[in-house]
Design an enzyme around this catalytic site. Structure first.
Site, PDB file in Angstrom:
ATOM      1  N   SER A 177       0.854  -1.181   0.000  1.00 50.45           N
ATOM      2  CA  SER A 177       0.000   0.000   0.000  1.00 50.45           C
ATOM      3  C   SER A 177       0.888   1.228   0.000  1.00 50.45           C
ATOM      4  O   SER A 177       2.048   1.174   0.424  1.00 50.45           O
ATOM      5  CB  SER A 177      -0.888   0.010   1.252  1.00 50.45           C
TER       6      SER A 177
ATOM      7  N   TYR B  82      -3.750  -1.668   9.850  1.00 49.43           N
ATOM      8  CA  TYR B  82      -3.610  -1.880   8.409  1.00 49.43           C
ATOM      9  C   TYR B  82      -2.271  -1.341   7.920  1.00 49.43           C
ATOM     10  O   TYR B  82      -1.536  -2.035   7.201  1.00 49.43           O
ATOM     11  CB  TYR B  82      -4.762  -1.191   7.676  1.00 49.43           C
TER      12      TYR B  82
END
Length: 256
Positions: free
Chosen positions: A139, A152
């Protein structure tokens, strides 16, 4: 199109969002494809839609026995694995005070442990390939921080470090290991994540679009297929000399 002809490929989280878009691209490029998801809904129908060389296998990437069963299926049916796209992910957004130990563990079990287990148990099959490739979904939040998304973000940072280290371990076997780093991508999970925090979806999308240089130019956030094309490149023979790195698919967000 035949960029992946004769290649046996696994995509985890392969029936929704970025995984589904990548599955469609792989099928278009002639791959023999096994789409994996924890949930059966829609898997078989998507496999049927994409063609006779596309299969669905229900598995939980955080569970070792489930992953072993997946690899046994691939071994018995194909005998080799050329591409592993570790894409299955879980996002539970909160700050440190509101992140429970259970949420932290669940996030790491799916995101980081899932990459580890799938890579570990796929290794004997990958070693049988002449040009094997592992691609992990990290990410942009593995590169930069943000508030209220702690578990996350940390799990995606772990995937980045895992990618670099595993690339060094597996280079002697000619197995490449790379990552893609999407920013905000228009998937159902992305939209649900915005709405579950009580935010207005349209307003938040407007803010996100304005934060991306290419978002301002195109008037949109990323699309699942944008990420899929980066994965396709890393899966194919065009990227034979690339390992231990990542491709930002973020509309220029981390360049600012």
């Amino acid at each position: 199109m035949t960029r992946l002809k004769d290649k046996v490929c696994i995509i985890t989280g392969g029936t929704t969002g970025i995984g589904e878009a990548t599955s469609r691209l792989f099928a278009e490029e002639g791959a023999t494809l096994i789409m994996v998801n924890k949930y059966a809904e829609g898997g078989e129908s998507l496999a049927k839609e994409l063609g006779e060389n596309v299969y669905f296998f229900q598995a939980d990437v955080s569970d070792a026995e489930s992953v072993k069963a997946l690899m046994k299926f691939v071994e018995e049916k194909f005998g080799v694995l050329d591409v592993l796209f570790n894409n299955a992910a879980l996002s539970i957004s909160n700050n440190i005070e509101l992140t429970t130990e259970e949420c932290w563990n669940r996030t790491f079990e799916t995101n980081a442990r899932g990459c580890f287990l799938c890579s570990k148990y796929a290794l004997p099959l990958l070693r049988k390939s002449e040009h094997a490739s592992i691609i992990n979904t990290a990410s942009e939040l593995a590169i930069v921080g943000c508030r209220d998304n702690l578990a996350y973000n940390a799990s995606k940072g772990a995937i980045m470090s895992f990618t670099r280290s595993l690339a060094l371990e597996l280079a002697p076997d000619k197995i490449r290991v790379n990552a893609v780093c999407p920013a905000g991508t228009m998937t159902q999970a992305f939209c649900d994540d915005i709405k579950k925090n009580g935010k207005d979806l349209d307003e938040e999308l407007r803010k996100i679009i304005e934060s991306y240089p290419l978002g301002q130019a195109y008037g949109r956030v990323g699309l699942p297929r944008d990420v899929g094309y980066a994965v396709l490149f890393l899966a194919g023979d065009e990227s034979t000399w690339i390992t231990g790195t990542h491709i930002m698919v973020d509309g220029g967000f981390t360049a600012t």
